[in-house]
Write an enzyme that holds these catalytic residues in place. Structure first.
Site, PDB file in Angstrom:
ATOM      1  N   HIS A 248       0.800  -1.228   0.000  1.00 24.58           N
ATOM      2  CA  HIS A 248       0.000   0.000   0.000  1.00 24.58           C
ATOM      3  C   HIS A 248       0.830   1.273   0.000  1.00 24.58           C
ATOM      4  O   HIS A 248       0.280   2.352   0.228  1.00 24.58           O
ATOM      5  CB  HIS A 248      -0.922   0.050   1.222  1.00 24.58           C
TER       6      HIS A 248
ATOM      7  N   LYS B  36      -8.704  13.659   4.671  1.00 24.50           N
ATOM      8  CA  LYS B  36      -7.792  12.509   4.625  1.00 24.50           C
ATOM      9  C   LYS B  36      -6.768  12.712   5.739  1.00 24.50           C
ATOM     10  O   LYS B  36      -6.699  13.793   6.325  1.00 24.50           O
ATOM     11  CB  LYS B  36      -7.107  12.403   3.265  1.00 24.50           C
ATOM     12  N   ARG B  37      -5.970  11.655   6.022  1.00 23.70           N
ATOM     13  CA  ARG B  37      -4.922  11.837   7.012  1.00 23.70           C
ATOM     14  C   ARG B  37      -4.031  13.011   6.630  1.00 23.70           C
ATOM     15  O   ARG B  37      -3.818  13.276   5.443  1.00 23.70           O
ATOM     16  CB  ARG B  37      -4.065  10.560   7.110  1.00 23.70           C
TER      17      ARG B  37
ATOM     18  N   LYS C 241       0.430  14.470   0.966  1.00 22.25           N
ATOM     19  CA  LYS C 241      -0.953  14.703   0.516  1.00 22.25           C
ATOM     20  C   LYS C 241      -1.203  16.193   0.260  1.00 22.25           C
ATOM     21  O   LYS C 241      -2.213  16.575  -0.314  1.00 22.25           O
ATOM     22  CB  LYS C 241      -1.937  14.152   1.547  1.00 22.25           C
TER      23      LYS C 241
ATOM     24  N   THR D 201      -8.718   6.313  -1.762  1.00 25.58           N
ATOM     25  CA  THR D 201     -10.068   5.770  -1.907  1.00 25.58           C
ATOM     26  C   THR D 201     -11.086   6.869  -1.627  1.00 25.58           C
ATOM     27  O   THR D 201     -12.230   6.789  -2.085  1.00 25.58           O
ATOM     28  CB  THR D 201     -10.288   4.579  -0.944  1.00 25.58           C
TER      29      THR D 201
ATOM     30  N   LYS E 257     -14.869   7.896  -3.234  1.00 23.66           N
ATOM     31  CA  LYS E 257     -16.098   8.183  -2.474  1.00 23.66           C
ATOM     32  C   LYS E 257     -16.672   9.528  -2.898  1.00 23.66           C
ATOM     33  O   LYS E 257     -17.892   9.673  -3.084  1.00 23.66           O
ATOM     34  CB  LYS E 257     -15.807   8.176  -0.966  1.00 23.66           C
TER      35      LYS E 257
END
Ligand code: F58
Length: 818
Positions: A363, A555-556, A561, A663, A667
């Site tokens: 991952h 998100k985290r 990110k 992911t 969504k």
């Protein structure tokens, strides 16, 4: 009307009500006058649980059926989300239960809200495991999810003075009606100590592991219902406890305190979920946790094999064990140990079984996230496993050497033991060598795995490497969490989209130009935005306008990110409006959510920056009615209900080549948000699916990212030559967002101007330019709605049902039950 539960429910509405009342009385010991809202929740939960019992018991009996191949999904994390609503949806009894609850004069939503988030995961990886259990069951694939029953899940996040505060998550405090303890299913786990060799009666070389201590793992089972198919699977989580015999032994010796210490350590193993990026000190317990749950699970698998009357040689025809990342990868050595030391297998037979049973999903591409343990830690906790790993490595490297033609560097690179500096066991190497299949989680990620991170392994055995692009379950993520959209879909394309997303959603395309349909679509989004605005007001006291563009990044928190890139854009807009109050901007609400690992300083500082910018922007009358900024606290599965469905714009802006898949991107898009994103992870496939004209793409591609860094990237040059960017950075530096404190955000500025490891400055221009296109597009609401409809229509591929089918065909070789 295809499940038994449904029949009971619709035939016997008064009985449903009575069942809830009975559970309240007999299980809670309360009358209606004494009951708290939480008592009612428990009573309703038991009522729903009872309705899936029949399916579940049938499954448990089926586990003994010799002919079935079972998927064992080994994962240190399962982020299941609240069970009640989901179980009601999957059993097809949502309205019946809701009606029964309302007939009891209770507020149904309040009942749902009573359930604690079972936060047994950090983020995407844990949630993926939960989506996969839902799909496995919906596709009628017999499966057991094996993991840890953490007493404390991921911390609750509070925001104080703009900073993240971590609060212990006591999710079990008021009981968990969804689990059943199975004290009769328990295994002893050895830890520490040393090994000794001997020859058995037949003269065979044997190893005996003399542990320093033992703990016991007890099974806690949670049913996982399939969607309207009368099927149920099993989530089996292990709780650690002291081994009684040890207590008594110490106790009888008179050493009561030592016995108590033992007990405390034993119970510590399943005490707490580790947030990622934790420092050294948690390492020992983390490795103990991994070994603990893997050993319990493998012993359980062997017990089931025996109970089925099958011999262990045929294990791979009965089980495929999927390792969700490297956290369970000690399974390679543990299965070997169980087979050789405890079941008398010779090495080759044991290795054959191990490799054919196990498979591994990777991952991450981030080198710092690839797990490795020092040899000293390994030796002190798992001495026998270290010996086995050495042997696996020797045999493997001997084969490699034959092919390597004297290339010693290749041999060093492939070795399980990292010999550079302090010596480590590289868990990804162990997982890869011990598996028959290795997969990445998006097309790009798998390519990069093959090309870079696992290139040498790929060259050795290219056939092992496969891609299975992630997916998410439409049952939770559309039907349960966006009921209005779900109803519109069903009214127009029928209800088969719930289980055949790929073939059915596409039928929406023909409505994209239908004005009546667009109107309904717009209204649903608007209502969802009103609901989110309401929750935001409740939780943050910030008032946001549902007519503004909801631009959301949840998100985290992680530098790759790039939440801070988003912040730079906000400051850029703010600056533009301040410089020229008549600037025509589209009214936007920027919404952030996500937790930072408690030990990750930069991530926590970025949260502080977001909140600091929010405070200034939201209180500046010059920008009132134009931009607002919100940090939504404690983002988790439960809270996400309000978030995805209310988004106009989904921020998927990681540095290309860093996000394995993502992911959240799926969504959002499935719920009608358009994406602004880089060519990274599964964004690439979403972009291809929805079409370039319905996706806001920006930024460097993975290739360009490598080239940029290879050629000596100098962020300071970008800063000094890009006036707009310079103004943004200078504003932060000036202390405008930190009450004059010019030091507070210095670490962020220094990182951006110094190394900028995630190329934030490099992508800034392209990002803000793309954001301008977003604004222009949003001005044409009709066209925006069309794009939104087309996004949803073309997202069918991203159902976790499709992912699971691929795992079944390509990796597990299992067939769904008829
Ligand atoms: C995530 N990993 C990936 N790890 O970052 C994301 O791209 C992907 O979509 C998702 O897995 C599912 O494949 C992730 O969530 C963790 O949370 C680890 C938990 C254990 C500690 C280290 C991080």
């Amino acid at each position: 009307m295809d499940t038994n539960a449904e029949k009971i429910a619709s035939r016997n509405k008064p009985e449903l009500k009575q069942a809830i009342l009975d559970n309240l009385y007999y299980l809670r010991g309360k009358s209606t006058t004494l009951a708290t809202m939480h008592d009612w929740y428990i009573a309703v939960a038991y009522t729903v649980r009872n309705m899936m019992m029949k399916n579940w018991v049938k499954l448990l009996e089926r586990l003994y059926n010799k002919d079935l191949k079972i998927v064992g999904y080994l994962s240190a994390e399962f982020l299941m989300g609240p069970h009640l609503g989901n179980a009601m949806i999957n059993l097809g009894i949502f309205d019946d239960i809701k009606n029964a609850v309302e007939e009891l004069d209770l507020d149904f939503n309040q009942i749902l809200q009573q359930e604690e988030e079972p936060g047994l995961g950090n983020g995407g990886l844990g949630r993926l495991a939960a989506c996969y259990l839902d799909s496995l069951t919906t596709l009628k694939v017999p499966a057991i999810g094996y993991g840890i029953r953490y007493e404390f899940g991921i911390f609750d996040q509070q925001i104080r003075d703009g900073w993240q505060i971590e609060v212990t998550d006591k999710w079990l405090q008021r009981g968990n009606p969804w689990e059943i303890a199975r004290p009769e299913i328990c295994y002893n786990i050895k830890l520490g100590g040393y090994t000794e060799n001997y020859y058995d009666a037949e003269g065979k070389y044997k190893v005996n592991w003399v542990p320093y201590y033992e703990v016991k793992g007890i099974a806690y089972d949670t049913p996982v219902p399939g969607y309207k198919n009368a099927a149920a699977n099993l989530l089996r989580l292990w709780k650690s406890e002291a081994v009684e015999s040890f207590d008594f032994y110490e106790f009888n010796k008179g050493d009561y305190y030592e016995a108590v210490d033992e007990k405390i350590f034993s119970e510590t193993i399943s005490k707490i979920l580790y947030p990622n990026d934790e420092p050294e000190k948690g390492k020992r317990l983390r490795l103990a946790q991994q070994y603990f749950f893997v050993s319990c699970s493998l012993q359980d698998v062997l017990r089931l094999q025996r109970l089925r009357g099958l011999n262990i040689d045929g294990l791979s025809s009965s089980f495929n064990l999927q390792m969700n990342d490297t956290h369970p990868s000690i399974a390679v050595a543990e299965l070997m140990r169980l087979l050789i030391d405890e079941n008398n297998f010779d090495w080759d037979r044991a290795w054959n079984i191990t490799q054919s049973c196990l498979s591994y999903t990777n991952h991450t591409l981030l080198p710092e996230a690839l797990e490795k343990w020092t040899l000293s830690l390994f030796a002190s906790l798992l001495p026998r496993h270290l010996e086995i790993i050495y042997e696996i490595n020797n045999r493997f490297l001997n084969e490699v050497k034959i092919k390597a033609n004297g290339d010693n560097q290749l041999v060093r690179r492939l070795s399980i033991i990292d010999e550079d500096g302090e010596r480590y066991v590289r868990m990804a190497h162990l997982a890869c060598i011990g598996s028959h299949a290795v997969n990445g989680v998006s097309a790009l990620h798998t390519e990069l795995l093959k090309r870079d991170v696992m290139h040498d392994f790929y060259e050795l055995a290219p056939e092992k490497f496969l891609n299975v692009t992630n997916g998410v379950t439409p049952r939770r993520w559309i039907k349960l969490y966006n009921p209005k959209l779900a109803a519109l879909l069903t009214a127009n394309i029928g209800e088969r989209w719930n289980t055949s997303l790929e073939t059915e959603l596409i039928k929406l395309e023909k409505f994209a130009d239908n004005t009546g349909f667009r109107e309904k679509w717009k209204q649903i989004k608007h209502q969802n935005k009103i609901d989110l605005a309401h929750i935001i007001k409740q939780r943050t006291n910030i008032e946001v306008d549902p007519n503004s563009l909801f631009d959301i990044q949840v998100k985290r928190l992680h530098e790759y990110k790039r939440q801070h890139l988003n912040v730079l854009h906000i400051i850029h807009l703010y600056n533009r409006i301040k410089n020229n109050p008549s600037t025509d901007v589209v009214q936007r609400t920027f919404i952030f959510g996500g937790k930072a690992a408690p030990g990750y300083f930069m991530a926590k500082l970025i949260i502080k920056l977001i909140n600091s910018v929010a405070e200034v922007v939201n209180n500046d009358s010059d920008v009132a009615g134009k931009i607002k900024v919100v940090f939504f606290p404690d983002f988790n599965v439960k809270n996400s209900e309000y978030v995805y469905r209310a988004a106009d714009l989904s921020e998927q802006i990681s540095t290309a080549g860093k996000e394995a898949s993502g992911t959240g991107n799926m969504k959002f898009s499935m719920n009608g948000a358009l994406t602004i994103g880089t060519y990274d992870g599964a964004n690439v496939e979403i972009f291809e699916a929805v079409g370039a004209e319905n996706f806001f793409l920006f930024g460097l591609k993975a290739e360009e990212v490598y080239e940029t860094t290879r050629n000596g990237y100098r962020p300071y040059e970008i800063y000094s030559t890009n006036q707009e960017l310079k103004e943004v950075i200078d504003l932060i530096q000036s202390g405008v967002f930190s009450k004059g404190d010019t030091n507070l955000f210095k670490p962020i500025i220094d990182s951006l101007l110094g190394q900028d490891p995630y190329l934030v400055l490099k992508d800034f221009q392209s990002y803000t330019g793309c954001q301008q296109k977003v604004s222009d597009a949003y001005n044409d609401k009709d066209h925006w709605t069309k794009m939104s409809i087309l996004n949803v229509a073309r997202m069918g591929k991203f159902s976790s049902d499709r992912s699971i089918r691929e795992y079944c065909e390509k990796i597990w070789h299992v067939k769904p039950l008829e």
